[in-house]
Design a protein around this motif. Structure first.
Motif, short mmCIF file in Angstrom:
data_model
loop_
_atom_site.label_atom_id
_atom_site.label_comp_id
_atom_site.label_asym_id
_atom_site.label_seq_id
_atom_site.Cartn_x
_atom_site.Cartn_y
_atom_site.Cartn_z
N ASN A 1 46.22 45.83 29.83
CA ASN A 1 46.47 44.53 30.33
C ASN A 1 45.49 44.35 31.74
O ASN A 1 45.72 43.49 32.46
CB ASN A 1 47.70 44.18 30.67
N LEU A 2 44.53 45.43 31.63
CA LEU A 2 43.79 45.36 33.04
C LEU A 2 42.93 43.84 33.04
O LEU A 2 42.65 43.64 34.22
CB LEU A 2 42.93 46.63 32.78
N ASN A 3 42.82 43.20 32.15
CA ASN A 3 42.12 42.02 32.34
C ASN A 3 42.47 41.16 33.24
O ASN A 3 41.83 40.45 34.15
CB ASN A 3 41.95 41.18 31.01
N ALA A 4 43.91 41.26 33.71
CA ALA A 4 44.49 40.36 34.49
C ALA A 4 43.96 40.65 36.02
O ALA A 4 44.23 39.76 36.81
CB ALA A 4 46.10 40.24 34.47
N ILE A 5 43.86 41.75 36.29
CA ILE A 5 43.74 42.22 37.67
C ILE A 5 42.19 42.89 37.74
O ILE A 5 42.05 43.56 38.87
CB ILE A 5 44.62 43.17 38.12
N LEU A 6 41.44 42.67 36.84
CA LEU A 6 39.90 43.40 36.96
C LEU A 6 39.41 43.02 38.16
O LEU A 6 39.07 41.82 38.50
CB LEU A 6 39.20 43.08 35.94
N GLY A 7 38.94 43.86 39.14
CA GLY A 7 38.30 43.61 40.41
C GLY A 7 39.11 43.17 41.32
O GLY A 7 38.62 42.69 42.63
N LEU A 8 40.56 42.97 41.26
CA LEU A 8 41.49 42.68 42.14
C LEU A 8 42.16 43.74 42.60
O LEU A 8 42.75 43.52 43.74
CB LEU A 8 42.13 41.31 41.63
N ARG B 1 46.22 45.11 46.66
CA ARG B 1 45.08 44.14 46.42
C ARG B 1 43.75 44.81 47.05
O ARG B 1 43.68 45.26 48.18
CB ARG B 1 45.21 42.78 46.93
N LEU B 2 42.84 44.67 46.15
CA LEU B 2 41.34 45.14 46.71
C LEU B 2 41.00 44.04 47.86
O LEU B 2 41.26 42.92 47.68
CB LEU B 2 40.50 45.20 45.81
N ARG C 1 35.64 40.11 39.59
CA ARG C 1 37.15 39.44 39.56
C ARG C 1 36.93 38.12 39.16
O ARG C 1 38.01 37.37 38.96
CB ARG C 1 37.16 39.54 41.17
N ASP C 2 35.81 37.41 38.96
CA ASP C 2 35.77 36.30 38.05
C ASP C 2 36.79 36.16 36.74
O ASP C 2 37.12 35.18 36.16
CB ASP C 2 34.03 35.82 38.06
N VAL C 3 36.51 37.53 36.10
CA VAL C 3 37.18 37.68 34.91
C VAL C 3 38.61 37.48 35.22
O VAL C 3 39.26 36.75 34.42
CB VAL C 3 36.90 39.11 34.30
N ALA C 4 39.17 38.23 35.96
CA ALA C 4 40.67 38.33 36.30
C ALA C 4 40.94 36.81 36.66
O ALA C 4 42.18 36.12 36.28
CB ALA C 4 41.00 39.29 37.34
N HIS C 5 40.33 36.18 37.66
CA HIS C 5 40.44 35.01 38.25
C HIS C 5 40.67 33.96 36.93
O HIS C 5 41.73 33.02 36.91
CB HIS C 5 39.51 34.53 39.16
N HIS C 6 39.80 33.79 36.21
CA HIS C 6 39.85 32.75 35.08
C HIS C 6 40.78 33.20 34.09
O HIS C 6 40.97 32.06 33.15
CB HIS C 6 38.45 32.43 34.82
#
Lengths: 439, 473
Positions: free
Chosen positions: B244-251, A36-37, B334-339
């Motif tokens: 499937n990167l949308n799930a973890i974008l920015g995370l 995780r970042l 990361r809001d993208v992945a979260h939501h």
């Protein structure tokens, strides 16, 4: 609420509560801490849409806007009727996915069916697919279609576009098949050399018409020789030229391919455009990519579906005819709108205009001392001239007048003239070239 | 019910035309007859208003993200921002010639540099090529890089590409096009890669392994670091399918999970529109060891071993994606992945409450898979029947029969741009269908009943192909 995420903090909270989670982190329990970042991605903070657009406008303004473009070489500056953009902006086309659910996608499927008809009409072939990435990958995929046991070599004209040759070479590298270049002679494919290269291991020959230098090849002659040796014939074409040149069936092609960018698709720094592939009925089950077909529903109403899917990757996986999934459907639609809007007379008028203006301009240039046509054959809307000065000098002189010159080649220039140029424009360009050559 | 729409070719009237191209102001050129087509150009002849209405009618018979909820699993049908369309249409971009002198296209080059740099940071990679036109095209490019890398080290005997049995169909197809022999890696009962089976497959013939994480079941492969260590120890490289990167974008970043090469789908995670099947864009990112093998552009005079497309890639798509990244910024990615993950879990919980069975009963990532195996056995209603009934409720169906390892699969991916109300409404639709299923399963076999057509006869379409319009003889 954040950008493009509609949830209010209260909604996010309520949804988490329903899931019995303390925070969003709880949703990611399966992602190990070690990958995780720990903080945000190292990028500037987000901008408002107004700021984003302003930033992007500033970038766009760093490009030179030419009032006249005389460069082609695989990407052409044609007039785009406003009707094309009106249709292109319809969101039901723009934001839909591939029409897997036929009942909800008849409009998209019918548009593909009409597109396939357009490609068949232009090329004289029996069958077209729904399109591939671009002209270069269309040529590469066409070569794949022709291989058989014991016949796997592709002969490619050295007068084809360098990117097409490079992409065909890359696809051959992937499958472990050989590509041999047919040498050039006076700006055209060397027919005698081809005759000597038609060995029993050759599967296909690829010829581009008009070729990279704008020259018109004797396709009928080249293909007759290839056919006599049992070799399949692939013709790469420019759709604008195809309006007046003999179609693929007339010249004996098995496959006709190319790029539809000249049909109403913006140059956009070279992409996206759309590649097309059409073939004889005998080859249909080797054709890669999606194909729309006509059928009926239970009530006998006409219906369109994606068909012959047993060729495709989602069914056949590693045994598929190609890995292609997404193509360039929206660009294929644009090309279809362009041809439908202009109609047979309009498409032909564009071609005749390009042909006439290119020849008029060639005559103006050849009036300049030291400037002459490099090749002796017939041409369509592109041609190469020798120049008495370095081509970069001519490029700079024209740039100062807001004109993008032809493409500099060693000792000369590859020019392209479309219907957008007027006689007065061309006379002024010729005068500028004359001055640049005299200095 | 709307009327059938005639083909543009059937609406054609000889002589009806829009004269929009001026006569040339130079003499016509007499091309030799041998170079003139003999076959007439049978394109439609329509008036301007005919053309306008024709495409409006077709648009009314299509369904985009603008029309409503589009939970097509694996396709990330998120909202396509209007501002990005305005960016793509900027004349400075739209009219740029790909072979113009470098200084004249400095803006385009800056867009590509900034996007490459942004994607490197998002994916944890060292270099990107923006040339590939789609996800599968990126896979082919990445596979060819892997092959060129092994060959450059004199390690050309590595011919095996490992692919999980849950993978997208493009993975094995792309590996085959790059000359690899595909070997499937089985999944465990929990949907993740079977490490024992993987271990047994690893030897010095393995060139690499293709994975998507989260995988196509919407599950995060928790053992990813172990897997990449195992593959690396055997001398293979790790390929990340970015679908499937949308799930973890920015995370989380593929580069930090041990992946050496990845493609990203700008038309999924980065919000560019799907266009009814394309254009997409599939940039490929690599760790430094693979950077020398990235594609070059022959028409720019560059020489390199690989090129997969003419010119620079789908530039207008790249510009849209950069605008999206700029708008989100490092702070909102990361809001993208979260939501996306919140919405998927919320909808899954709702559907479970409505009586449906998730294929894997554990928290999902950005998408989840239902299995209708039980419904099929007890009522005869299939996943296909349910999907077609969804159309009658005015929603786009989820993905059907994928991944292949789940029987009677329906795969939902709501994305982060949908509101709670939309998800609630989708859950209500699915609950209503559940009631239909128990009350009148027969009617569901012939759904949809409210679309412009009923189920098309696909067998007839394939057995007697009609693939173009032809004039009446």
């Amino acid at each position: 609420m954040s950008r493009y995420v509609p949830h209010t903090p209260a909604e996010t909270r309520a949804m988490l509560d329903e899931l019995g989670l303390a925070d969003v982190g709880g949703l990611f329990a399966d992602v190990p801490e070690s990958v995780r970042l720990t903080g945000p991605v190292d990028l500037p903070r987000g901008l408002s849409q107004m700021e984003t657009l302003r930033d992007m406008e500033a970038l766009a303004e760093r490009n030179t806007r030419y009032r006249l473009t005389l460069r082609g070489a695989g990407c052409y500056d044609h007039w785009i009727p406003p009707m094309v953009n009106r249709v292109a902006c319809k969101e039901e086309f723009l934001t839909a996915y591939t029409p897997y659910q036929a009942e909800l996608s008849q409009g998209v499927l019918q548009a593909i069916f009409e597109y396939q008809t357009l490609v068949c009409v232009l090329t004289g072939m029996d069958v077209s697919n729904a399109g591939v990435y671009d002209g270069a990958s269309a040529a590469a995929e066409s070569a794949v279609m022709c291989r058989e046991r014991g016949r796997a070599v592709t002969l490619v004209s050295a007068c084809a576009h360098p990117d097409t040759v490079a992409v065909m070479r890359t696809y051959c590298y992937g499958t472990g098949d050989e590509l041999r270049l047919i040498p050039e002679k006076d700006g055209r494919t060397d027919a005698a050399a081809l005759a000597a290269m038609l060995a029993p291991d050759v599967a296909a020959v690829y010829v581009q018409q008009p070729n990279f230098y704008g020259q018109l090849e004797d396709v009928t002659g080249l293909f007759a020789a290839a056919k006599a040796a049992g070799v399949k014939c692939i013709l790469g074409v420019n759709p604008t030229a195809q309006a007046i040149l003999p179609d693929g069936r007339e010249v004996g092609a098995d496959i006709v391919c190319g790029d539809l960018q000249p049909f109403g698709i913006a140059m956009a720094f070279g992409g996206p455009s759309s590649g097309f592939m059409a073939c004889t009925a005998a080859l249909v089950r080797r054709l890669p990519g999606r194909i729309a077909g006509q059928t009926v529903d239970a009530q006998g109403r006409r219906a369109f579906v994606l068909t012959l899917q047993a060729r495709e990757q989602h069914i056949r996986r590693e045994k598929a005819s190609s890995n292609i999934c997404s193509n360039q459907a929206h660009c294929a639609l644009i090309a279809s709108v362009y041809a439908t809007y202009l109609g047979p007379d309009g498409v032909t008028a564009v071609a005749e205009s390009c042909l006439a203006k290119a020849h008029a301009f060639a005559a103006m240039l050849c009036d300049i001392p030291g400037v002459r046509l490099r090749h002796t054959g017939e041409f369509f809307h592109e041609f190469v001239t020798d120049l008495p000065v370095p081509p970069e000098k001519v490029q700079a002189a024209l740039e100062a007048t807001g004109v993008l010159s032809g493409l500099p080649l060693p000792g000369g220039m590859l020019w392209c003239v479309t219907e957008k140029a007027g006689r007065e424009d061309l006379l002024r360009v010729a005068q500028t070239v004359r001055e640049a050559c005299a200095q | 019910m709307s009327e059938a729409v005639l083909l543009s070719y059937e609406k054609s009237v000889p002589g009806r035309r829009s004269e929009v191209i001026p006569k040339p102001d130079v003499p016509a050129y007499a091309l030799p007859e041998a170079l003139r087509r003999k076959t007439p150009l049978l394109l439609p002849e329509l008036s301007e208003v005919d053309v306008d209405r024709h495409y409006t009618e077709l648009a009314h018979r299509a369904y985009g993200v603008n029309c409503g909820f589009y939970p097509l699993g694996s396709c990330t049908m998120k909202y396509n921002p209007a501002v990005n369309e305005a960016v793509a249409a900027l004349p400075g971009f739209a009219q740029a010639h790909p072979l113009a002198p470098a200084h004249a296209v400095a803006g385009c080059r800056a867009v590509m540099e900034e996007l490459s740099e942004s994607l490197c940071r998002i994916a944890g990679m060292d270099a990107f090529t923006l040339q590939p036109a789609a996800g599968a095209h990126g896979e082919l490019t990445g596979m060819l890089c892997v092959r060129a890398y092994h060959e450059s080290r004199g390690d050309a005997a590595r011919k095996t590409m490992l692919v999980p049995d849950s993978a997208h169909g493009t993975n094995p197809a792309s590996a085959a096009m790059a000359g690899f022999t595909v070997v499937n890696v089985p999944s465990r009962a929990d949907g993740c890669v079977d490490l024992d089976a993987l271990s047994a497959l690893l030897d010095d013939g393995v060139a690499g392994m293709m994975m998507t994480n989260p995988n196509t079941l919407g599950l995060f492969e928790k053992d990813i670091l172990k897997i990449s260590r195992m593959v690396h120890a055997s001398g293979g490289l790790m390929y990340y399918d970015g679908a499937n990167l949308n799930a973890i974008l920015g995370l989380a970043r593929p580069g930090d999970m041990g992946f050496d090469v990845t493609h990203l789908n700008l038309h999924k995670t980065f919000s560019t529109p799907h266009g009814g099947g394309g254009p997409g864009s599939g940039p490929v990112g690599v760790k430094a060891l693979l950077a020398p093998f990235l594609p070059t552009v022959a028409s720019l005079g560059e020489t390199g071993p690989l090129q997969v497309k003419a010119f620079h890639g789908n530039f207008a798509t790249l510009a849209r994606a950069l605008a999206y990244i700029k708008t989100l910024g490092g702070d909102h990615l990361r809001d993208v992945a979260h939501h996306a993950v919140l919405n998927a879990n919320y909808l899954m919980a709702r559907l479970k409450a409505a009586g449906y069975t998730p294929a894997f009963d554990r928290p999902c990532m950005h998408e989840f898979v239902l299995t209708l195996e039980h419904e099929r056995e007890t009522t005869g209603v299939s996943a296909l029947d349910v999907a077609k009934t969804v159309i009658d409720y005015g929603m786009h169906p989820p993905t059907m029969y994928f991944p292949l390892i789940v029987h009677e699969a329906l795969m939902f991916e709501p994305t982060e741009t949908e509101t709670r109300e939309t998800l609630d409404r989708a859950a209500q639709v699915m609950a209503a269908i559940r009631a239909d299923l128990e009350r009148d399963p027969e009617a569901m076999h012939t759904a949809p009943h409210s679309a412009v057509i009923g189920r098309p006869d696909e067998v007839r379409a394939a057995r007697t192909p009609v693939l173009r319009w032809k004039p009446e003889p």
